[in-house]
Design a protein around this motif. Structure first.
Motif, PDB file in Angstrom:
ATOM      1  N   TRP A   1      33.089  40.612  43.254  1.00  0.00           N
ATOM      2  CA  TRP A   1      33.427  39.545  42.305  1.00  0.00           C
ATOM      3  C   TRP A   1      33.072  39.979  40.881  1.00  0.00           C
ATOM      4  CZ3 TRP A   1      35.791  34.819  42.212  1.00  0.00           C
ATOM      5  CH2 TRP A   1      35.554  34.016  41.092  1.00  0.00           C
ATOM      6  N   ASP A   2      31.873  40.514  40.700  1.00  0.00           N
ATOM      7  CA  ASP A   2      31.459  40.948  39.363  1.00  0.00           C
ATOM      8  C   ASP A   2      32.365  42.050  38.814  1.00  0.00           C
ATOM      9  OD1 ASP A   2      29.350  39.186  39.123  1.00  0.00           O
ATOM     10  OD2 ASP A   2      27.864  40.578  39.919  1.00  0.00           O
ATOM     11  N   LEU A   3      32.847  42.908  39.705  1.00  0.00           N
ATOM     12  CA  LEU A   3      33.722  43.990  39.255  1.00  0.00           C
ATOM     13  C   LEU A   3      35.112  43.480  38.904  1.00  0.00           C
ATOM     14  CD1 LEU A   3      34.252  47.015  38.790  1.00  0.00           C
ATOM     15  CD2 LEU A   3      34.942  47.161  41.200  1.00  0.00           C
ATOM     16  N   THR A   4      35.755  42.805  39.854  1.00  0.00           N
ATOM     17  CA  THR A   4      37.165  42.433  39.661  1.00  0.00           C
ATOM     18  C   THR A   4      37.353  41.237  38.737  1.00  0.00           C
ATOM     19  OG1 THR A   4      37.128  41.113  41.688  1.00  0.00           O
ATOM     20  CG2 THR A   4      37.842  43.390  41.886  1.00  0.00           C
ATOM     21  N   MET A   5      36.477  40.239  38.855  1.00  0.00           N
ATOM     22  CA  MET A   5      36.655  39.019  38.071  1.00  0.00           C
ATOM     23  C   MET A   5      35.934  39.048  36.728  1.00  0.00           C
ATOM     24  SD  MET A   5      38.698  37.565  40.052  1.00  0.00           S
ATOM     25  CE  MET A   5      38.899  36.026  39.163  1.00  0.00           C
ATOM     26  N   LYS A   6      35.064  40.026  36.552  1.00  0.00           N
ATOM     27  CA  LYS A   6      34.356  40.115  35.279  1.00  0.00           C
ATOM     28  C   LYS A   6      34.668  41.423  34.556  1.00  0.00           C
ATOM     29  CE  LYS A   6      30.594  36.991  36.614  1.00  0.00           C
ATOM     30  NZ  LYS A   6      29.131  36.820  36.758  1.00  0.00           N
ATOM     31  N   LEU A   7      34.176  42.546  35.070  1.00  0.00           N
ATOM     32  CA  LEU A   7      34.372  43.815  34.369  1.00  0.00           C
ATOM     33  C   LEU A   7      35.837  44.185  34.216  1.00  0.00           C
ATOM     34  CD1 LEU A   7      31.389  45.884  35.837  1.00  0.00           C
ATOM     35  CD2 LEU A   7      31.728  45.290  33.430  1.00  0.00           C
ATOM     36  N   HIS A   8      36.600  44.085  35.300  1.00  0.00           N
ATOM     37  CA  HIS A   8      38.026  44.410  35.202  1.00  0.00           C
ATOM     38  C   HIS A   8      38.756  43.434  34.282  1.00  0.00           C
ATOM     39  CE1 HIS A   8      38.293  47.047  39.103  1.00  0.00           C
ATOM     40  NE2 HIS A   8      37.572  47.593  38.139  1.00  0.00           N
ATOM     41  N   GLU A   9      38.398  42.166  34.336  1.00  0.00           N
ATOM     42  CA  GLU A   9      39.026  41.167  33.470  1.00  0.00           C
ATOM     43  C   GLU A   9      38.680  41.419  31.998  1.00  0.00           C
ATOM     44  OE1 GLU A   9      41.156  38.459  33.994  1.00  0.00           O
ATOM     45  OE2 GLU A   9      41.486  39.499  35.898  1.00  0.00           O
ATOM     46  N   LYS A  10      37.555  42.059  31.744  1.00  0.00           N
ATOM     47  CA  LYS A  10      37.140  42.365  30.377  1.00  0.00           C
ATOM     48  C   LYS A  10      37.691  43.704  29.897  1.00  0.00           C
ATOM     49  CE  LYS A  10      32.772  39.769  30.810  1.00  0.00           C
ATOM     50  NZ  LYS A  10      32.884  38.829  29.691  1.00  0.00           N
TER      51      LYS A  10
ATOM     52  N   LEU B   1      27.369  42.485  20.751  1.00  0.00           N
ATOM     53  CA  LEU B   1      27.570  41.140  21.297  1.00  0.00           C
ATOM     54  C   LEU B   1      27.346  41.125  22.810  1.00  0.00           C
ATOM     55  CD1 LEU B   1      30.658  40.073  19.139  1.00  0.00           C
ATOM     56  CD2 LEU B   1      28.227  39.574  18.761  1.00  0.00           C
ATOM     57  N   ALA B   2      27.560  39.985  23.419  1.00  0.00           N
ATOM     58  CA  ALA B   2      27.172  39.790  24.827  1.00  0.00           C
ATOM     59  C   ALA B   2      28.341  39.917  25.799  1.00  0.00           C
ATOM     60  CB  ALA B   2      26.508  38.428  24.980  1.00  0.00           C
ATOM     61  N   LYS B   3      29.425  40.553  25.382  1.00  0.00           N
ATOM     62  CA  LYS B   3      30.613  40.630  26.227  1.00  0.00           C
ATOM     63  C   LYS B   3      30.314  41.195  27.608  1.00  0.00           C
ATOM     64  CE  LYS B   3      35.284  42.574  26.483  1.00  0.00           C
ATOM     65  NZ  LYS B   3      36.379  43.240  25.738  1.00  0.00           N
ATOM     66  N   TYR B   4      29.488  42.231  27.678  1.00  0.00           N
ATOM     67  CA  TYR B   4      29.264  42.915  28.950  1.00  0.00           C
ATOM     68  C   TYR B   4      27.936  42.537  29.618  1.00  0.00           C
ATOM     69  CZ  TYR B   4      33.251  45.713  27.483  1.00  0.00           C
ATOM     70  OH  TYR B   4      34.501  46.115  27.079  1.00  0.00           O
ATOM     71  N   ILE B   5      27.314  41.467  29.145  1.00  0.00           N
ATOM     72  CA  ILE B   5      26.154  40.920  29.854  1.00  0.00           C
ATOM     73  C   ILE B   5      26.713  39.905  30.844  1.00  0.00           C
ATOM     74  CG2 ILE B   5      23.965  39.685  29.656  1.00  0.00           C
ATOM     75  CD1 ILE B   5      23.671  40.843  26.854  1.00  0.00           C
ATOM     76  N   LEU B   6      26.909  40.332  32.067  1.00  0.00           N
ATOM     77  CA  LEU B   6      27.749  39.599  33.016  1.00  0.00           C
ATOM     78  C   LEU B   6      27.160  38.295  33.508  1.00  0.00           C
ATOM     79  CD1 LEU B   6      29.274  42.468  35.205  1.00  0.00           C
ATOM     80  CD2 LEU B   6      29.950  41.628  32.950  1.00  0.00           C
TER      81      LEU B   6
END
Length: 449
Positions: free
Chosen positions: A197-206, A401-406
């Motif tokens: 979830w953290d990979l596909t819905m967060k990192l990949h989405e970013k 900024l906090a973009k990659y602080i998941l």
């Protein structure tokens, strides 16, 4: 849906940053030939290496580093030392592999451990000197107790295995699993779903589609981000161990373990952006290269740039003035010499005491001194009006900024960006509106009344 407890995933010590490497001299207004850059809480040397790589032949830069933890300072010195090993001493492929292992792996191969211990031995001696032992790396402005602490840290890295004739207990694997359990809580039994979830819905989405699922899952589960060779990764990486103080029955207890990021990944520093667009090609909608491949290629390019600026060490001289950080003394350790490191022309990195940021305005040397000032996301609270006293008239302020602080949601991320802007405005800086600000770093220039 949340895959973890807020703030626990990022940890309490910054082993790597939460943003890609930036050339800090080519953000905002154009600058001159001799620049001073202040890094506050950057966590790793990614910006140092990227900035050096972007220098023109006749440009020079002095980078000043402030961290809040000597263990982070020790790791920065280790990684910079590795970067300065000349290619005739260690092949560039081996050098890059060792760097990435030490940088992003909780456990390393025996080959990387041997290099790490050799470097730790040399750093242990160099930080106790009262003279700058290398033109590029200067720790002489640190307090005596801070240099003593660095010495203890380097020696602890050397003693990690020598304290026992047998292979040490798997300190890191237990420490890593403890963090994962604490972070996921009741969801630990479905951890792979949380990782995905953290990979596909967060990192990949970013926009981090180059972070490969198999590699990310392995890192999330075992702390192994970079596996470039067939080998056994079972030796604790001592540079990623630190102490954290807990309260137990009213007493303060320091527990040694892994207290860094277990969610965002070390791929962010060197592995999600590149100037080589061929590394970003896709096939059937999937990236051909991974964040590991890109990290490797980017670092090789940075090391080549360092090598191309290689100069000759200056004459050894006594270190007599705390304001002068260019003197050098050669230190011999087991037949190896610090002078064998590269001396990149026009480049100097000085580490300042942990508590020095609010003391800089008191010193005349730093009055209107810094051309570029960088703050990590975790150090934003240090920003204040005193910045005007140490910033040069044309200074650029760059804030992570906090973009990659998941662990933060979109509202919290946006709120953080607004807070950064408010603090910068109060400190006398205004947003730079010429295309350099984005959702990863905010860029400001001094407000002209």
């Amino acid at each position: 849906m949340s895959a973890g407890r807020a703030s626990e995933g990022a940890g309490c010590i910054t082993w790597w940053g939460f943003s890609p490497a930036r050339d800090l001299l080519h953000i905002g207004k154009s600058l001159g030939w001799e620049m001073n850059v202040l890094l506050v809480g950057s966590g790793d040397p990614r910006h140092i290496l990227k900035t050096i790589a972007g220098l023109q032949d006749k440009q020079s830069v002095h980078i000043w580093v402030i961290e809040n933890n000597m263990e982070v300072v020790a790791r920065q010195l280790l990684l910079l030392y590795l970067a300065l090993i000349p290619q005739d001493s260690m092949g560039i492929n081996e050098k890059t592999e060792v760097f990435l292992e030490v940088f992003g792996n909780a456990e390393i191969r025996s080959q990387a451990e041997e290099v790490l211990q050799r470097v730790a031995s040399q750093l242990s001696l160099s930080v106790t000197e009262t003279m700058a032992t290398h033109a590029c790396l200067n720790t002489t402005l640190l307090k005596f107790k801070e240099r003593d602490e660095l010495d203890m840290i380097f020696k602890s890295w050397i003693q990690t295995r020598s304290s026992s004739p047998e292979r040490p207990a798997p300190i890191m694997s237990k420490a890593w699993d403890y963090r994962v359990r604490q972070h996921l809580g009741t969801r630990y039994d479905s951890k792979k779903g949380c990782f995905d979830w953290d990979l596909t819905m967060k990192l990949h989405e970013k926009g981090c589609g180059v972070i490969n699922r198999q590699q990310y899952m392995r890192w999330r589960e075992q702390g192994l981000a970079f596996e470039m060779r067939e080998g056994v990764y079972q030796i604790t990486n001592p540079s990623l161990l630190s102490s954290r103080v807990f309260s137990q029955k009213g007493d303060k207890v320091a527990i040694r373990g892994y207290w860094g990021d277990i969610v965002s990944s070390p791929y962010l520093s060197f592995g999600i952006e590149t100037d080589d667009k061929s590394l970003l090609k896709t096939q059937n909608g999937q990236p051909i290269k991974t964040a590991q491949d890109i990290s490797f290629a980017n670092l090789q390019g940075l090391f080549q740039s360092l090598s191309s600026r290689r100069g000759c060490p200056t004459t050894s001289q006594t270190y007599t003035d705390a304001e002068d950080d260019t003197s050098i003394r050669t230190v011999s350790i087991k037949g190896e010499m610090l002078k064998d490191l590269m001396y990149p022309n026009g480049i100097s990195v000085t580490f300042l005491p942990l508590d020095s940021f609010h003391k800089l305005p008191e010193k005349q040397k730093y009055s209107q001194f810094f051309n570029t000032i960088y703050f990590s996301a975790s150090f934003v609270h240090q920003l204040g009006p005193m910045m005007r006293q140490i910033a040069a008239p044309d200074a650029v302020l760059v804030v992570e900024l906090a973009k990659y602080i998941l662990d933060l949601n979109k509202e919290q991320e946006a709120g953080f960006a607004k807070k950064v802007e408010d603090i910068a405005l109060e400190a006398g800086f205004e947003p730079w509106h010429e295309g350099t600000s984005n959702d990863v770093h905010a860029v400001f220039v001094q407000h002209i009344k």
